[in-house]
Design a protein around this motif. Structure first.
Motif, mmCIF file in Angstrom:
data_model
loop_
_atom_site.group_PDB
_atom_site.id
_atom_site.type_symbol
_atom_site.label_atom_id
_atom_site.label_comp_id
_atom_site.label_asym_id
_atom_site.label_seq_id
_atom_site.Cartn_x
_atom_site.Cartn_y
_atom_site.Cartn_z
ATOM 1 N N ILE A 52 0.816 -1.204 0.000
ATOM 2 C CA ILE A 52 0.000 0.000 0.000
ATOM 3 C C ILE A 52 0.858 1.266 0.000
ATOM 4 O O ILE A 52 0.386 2.345 -0.382
ATOM 5 C CB ILE A 52 -0.970 -0.008 1.218
ATOM 6 N N ASN A 53 2.129 1.165 0.382
ATOM 7 C CA ASN A 53 3.017 2.333 0.364
ATOM 8 C C ASN A 53 3.773 2.496 -0.960
ATOM 9 O O ASN A 53 4.633 3.375 -1.071
ATOM 10 C CB ASN A 53 4.023 2.245 1.516
ATOM 11 N N ASP A 54 3.472 1.676 -1.946
ATOM 12 C CA ASP A 54 4.126 1.762 -3.252
ATOM 13 C C ASP A 54 3.401 2.804 -4.105
ATOM 14 O O ASP A 54 2.467 2.492 -4.841
ATOM 15 C CB ASP A 54 4.104 0.393 -3.930
ATOM 16 N N GLN A 55 3.851 4.048 -4.016
ATOM 17 C CA GLN A 55 3.127 5.135 -4.672
ATOM 18 C C GLN A 55 3.129 5.008 -6.200
ATOM 19 O O GLN A 55 2.123 5.289 -6.856
ATOM 20 C CB GLN A 55 3.713 6.485 -4.258
ATOM 21 N N LYS A 56 4.236 4.582 -6.770
ATOM 22 C CA LYS A 56 4.294 4.443 -8.226
ATOM 23 C C LYS A 56 3.278 3.416 -8.718
ATOM 24 O O LYS A 56 2.620 3.618 -9.750
ATOM 25 C CB LYS A 56 5.704 4.058 -8.664
ATOM 26 N N LYS A 57 3.156 2.314 -8.001
ATOM 27 C CA LYS A 57 2.170 1.304 -8.382
ATOM 28 C C LYS A 57 0.751 1.848 -8.206
ATOM 29 O O LYS A 57 -0.139 1.576 -9.036
ATOM 30 C CB LYS A 57 2.357 0.041 -7.544
ATOM 31 N N LEU A 58 0.537 2.635 -7.162
ATOM 32 C CA LEU A 58 -0.778 3.245 -6.959
ATOM 33 C C LEU A 58 -1.130 4.188 -8.104
ATOM 34 O O LEU A 58 -2.267 4.201 -8.587
ATOM 35 C CB LEU A 58 -0.828 3.986 -5.618
ATOM 36 N N TRP A 59 -0.181 5.002 -8.536
ATOM 37 C CA TRP A 59 -0.424 5.883 -9.684
ATOM 38 C C TRP A 59 -0.910 5.060 -10.877
ATOM 39 O O TRP A 59 -1.840 5.451 -11.583
ATOM 40 C CB TRP A 59 0.853 6.626 -10.071
ATOM 41 N N GLU A 60 -0.263 3.940 -11.097
ATOM 42 C CA GLU A 60 -0.602 3.078 -12.244
ATOM 43 C C GLU A 60 -2.001 2.493 -12.105
ATOM 44 O O GLU A 60 -2.804 2.521 -13.052
ATOM 45 C CB GLU A 60 0.435 1.968 -12.336
ATOM 46 N N LEU A 61 -2.306 1.974 -10.916
ATOM 47 C CA LEU A 61 -3.574 1.299 -10.716
ATOM 48 C C LEU A 61 -4.764 2.263 -10.661
ATOM 49 O O LEU A 61 -5.905 1.860 -10.942
ATOM 50 C CB LEU A 61 -3.534 0.476 -9.422
ATOM 51 N N LEU A 62 -4.526 3.507 -10.284
ATOM 52 C CA LEU A 62 -5.604 4.474 -10.133
ATOM 53 C C LEU A 62 -6.072 5.091 -11.448
ATOM 54 O O LEU A 62 -7.079 5.816 -11.463
ATOM 55 C CB LEU A 62 -5.170 5.595 -9.179
ATOM 56 N N GLN A 63 -5.392 4.818 -12.522
ATOM 57 C CA GLN A 63 -5.770 5.416 -13.804
ATOM 58 C C GLN A 63 -7.202 5.020 -14.190
ATOM 59 O O GLN A 63 -7.526 3.849 -14.290
ATOM 60 C CB GLN A 63 -4.804 4.983 -14.910
ATOM 61 N N GLY A 64 -8.053 6.031 -14.365
ATOM 62 C CA GLY A 64 -9.425 5.792 -14.792
ATOM 63 C C GLY A 64 -10.373 5.321 -13.715
ATOM 64 O O GLY A 64 -11.543 5.010 -13.980
ATOM 65 N N VAL A 65 -9.907 5.279 -12.460
ATOM 66 C CA VAL A 65 -10.739 4.795 -11.351
ATOM 67 C C VAL A 65 -11.726 5.881 -10.913
ATOM 68 O O VAL A 65 -11.397 7.063 -10.843
ATOM 69 C CB VAL A 65 -9.843 4.357 -10.167
ATOM 70 N N ASP A 66 -12.952 5.454 -10.595
ATOM 71 C CA ASP A 66 -13.990 6.380 -10.138
ATOM 72 C C ASP A 66 -14.093 6.452 -8.619
ATOM 73 O O ASP A 66 -14.471 7.486 -8.061
ATOM 74 C CB ASP A 66 -15.347 5.949 -10.704
ATOM 75 N N CYS A 67 -13.785 5.359 -7.933
ATOM 76 C CA CYS A 67 -13.908 5.317 -6.467
ATOM 77 C C CYS A 67 -12.902 4.318 -5.906
ATOM 78 O O CYS A 67 -12.620 3.290 -6.530
ATOM 79 C CB CYS A 67 -15.329 4.918 -6.076
ATOM 80 N N VAL A 68 -12.365 4.647 -4.733
ATOM 81 C CA VAL A 68 -11.423 3.762 -4.044
ATOM 82 C C VAL A 68 -12.068 3.225 -2.774
ATOM 83 O O VAL A 68 -12.596 3.992 -1.968
ATOM 84 C CB VAL A 68 -10.119 4.501 -3.683
ATOM 85 N N PHE A 69 -12.039 1.901 -2.613
ATOM 86 C CA PHE A 69 -12.419 1.265 -1.356
ATOM 87 C C PHE A 69 -11.117 0.899 -0.649
ATOM 88 O O PHE A 69 -10.387 0.011 -1.102
ATOM 89 C CB PHE A 69 -13.244 0.000 -1.604
ATOM 90 N N HIS A 70 -10.822 1.592 0.452
ATOM 91 C CA HIS A 70 -9.540 1.393 1.127
ATOM 92 C C HIS A 70 -9.709 0.469 2.331
ATOM 93 O O HIS A 70 -10.170 0.879 3.398
ATOM 94 C CB HIS A 70 -8.979 2.743 1.562
ATOM 95 N N LEU A 71 -9.314 -0.792 2.145
ATOM 96 C CA LEU A 71 -9.435 -1.806 3.189
ATOM 97 C C LEU A 71 -8.083 -2.326 3.663
ATOM 98 O O LEU A 71 -8.007 -3.006 4.696
ATOM 99 C CB LEU A 71 -10.267 -3.001 2.685
ATOM 100 N N ALA A 72 -7.014 -2.062 2.938
ATOM 101 C CA ALA A 72 -5.704 -2.613 3.275
ATOM 102 C C ALA A 72 -5.248 -2.136 4.650
ATOM 103 O O ALA A 72 -5.219 -0.931 4.911
ATOM 104 C CB ALA A 72 -4.677 -2.205 2.219
ATOM 105 N N ALA A 73 -4.889 -3.066 5.518
ATOM 106 C CA ALA A 73 -4.439 -2.706 6.868
ATOM 107 C C ALA A 73 -3.948 -3.946 7.597
ATOM 108 O O ALA A 73 -4.329 -5.075 7.277
ATOM 109 C CB ALA A 73 -5.582 -2.067 7.664
#
Length: 308
Positions: A52-73
């Motif tokens: 979850i702390n991999d910001q570059k991967k998050l940038w990639e995965l968030l492309q075109g996303v409308d909503c984020v469900f944040h459950l990782a913990a």
């Protein structure tokens, strides 16, 4: 609609991701598999192994996303007492990293899986969202701190977010082990096998148990709220149940007679917990549909099916 589910291979994440696929969503999943198991996910979920702390991967995965469900913990309360820095790094740091990535990509809608544990020891039950939080463990602190970051950043960056304070979720697929032994699946498994059930304290400690399908309904409903502003909503059954009552139900459902050992209570948790779900009913149209005994029966059937 395209969504990102963090912690997609976890207990709640798996049920949520599968439900969203059935509803016609495009689901992007992220999980580091430190606790989750991808085997329960439908093949349509586009799952990526990443932290979850991999910001570059998050940038990639968030492309075109409308909503984020944040459950990782990280979610094991005793573990958080031993290793609080890890809980701050992943639970709080991971939330902030995700928020920054959402800002960078231009995503402004989030549903966050917080926890009823943030209330800690309170004089009054049921617990309202207006109660002053008194977290009793680093895990609870990490969830509360994440809420504060989400709501503060929501004001500053225009983020539309809903924080759901989920109480004790249970149901088929819930992982349990020696290190992490959720009450309901552990009691059912031990009762069915005539094993030993260890209860910390006198068994009169109460919790609000909520079936996984009801939790998922609340998560999906929260994503549809129009322009939420700093919303915090309890998600529970609204019913207070003692550990001894869960034990009685486990014996009844399994027809088992396990050995029961009462040990010294562990630190890090309140004696009583029960959610006031008035706000969930009003804002989400939420109504818990699965009673505890029915949910425990379905959980037992799932455990037995996979045990055989």
């Amino acid at each position: 609609m395209k969504v990102l589910v963090t912690g997609a291979a976890g207990f709640i994440g798996t049920s949520l991701s599968n439900r969203l696929i059935k509803d016609g969503y495009e689901v992007i999943g992220l999980d580091d598999f430190s606790a989750g198991n991808p085997s329960g996910l439908m093949p349509e979920v586009k799952l990526t192994e990443a932290k979850i702390n991999d910001q570059k991967k998050l940038w990639e995965l968030l492309q075109g996303v409308d909503c984020v469900f944040h459950l990782a913990a990280k979610v094991i309360v005793p573990d958080s007492i031993l290793y609080p820095r890890e809980y701050e790094k992943i639970n709080v740091g991971g939330t902030v990293t995700l928020l920054e990535a959402m800002r960078d990509v231009g995503i402004n809608r989030m549903v966050f899986a917080s926890s009823g544990a943030i209330y800690g020891i309170q004089d009054e039950q049921p617990l309202k969202e207006t109660a002053k939080p008194k977290p009793a463990s680093p895990y609870a602190v990490s969830k509360l701190a994440s809420e504060y970051y989400i709501n503060t950043i929501g004001r500053l960056w225009g983020l539309e977010a809903v924080c759901l304070r989920i109480f004790n979720a249970y149901g088929p697929g819930q992982k349990f082990s020696f290190a992490h032994a959720p009450v309901i699946p552990t009691f059912l498994k031990q009762a069915a096998s005539m094993g030993t059930i260890v209860i910390h304290g006198d068994g009169n400690k109460t919790r609000d148990f909520i079936y996984i399908d009801d939790v998922v309904e609340a998560l999906v409903a929260a994503s549809k709220i129009d322009r939420p502003v700093e919303l915090v909503i309890n998600v529970g059954s609204g019913t207070e149940t003692s550990v001894n009552e869960v034990l009685s139900l486990a014996k009844k459902i399994t027809n088992g007679s396990p050995e029961v050992v009462y040990n010294q209570r562990r630190p890090g948790g309140p004696d009583r917990m029960c959610a006031d779900i008035t706000q969930a009913k009003t804002l989400l149209g939420f109504k818990p549909n699965v009673h505890l005994e029915d949910g425990m029966r379905m959980t037992h059937e799932f455990i037995e099916r996979f045990r055989k």
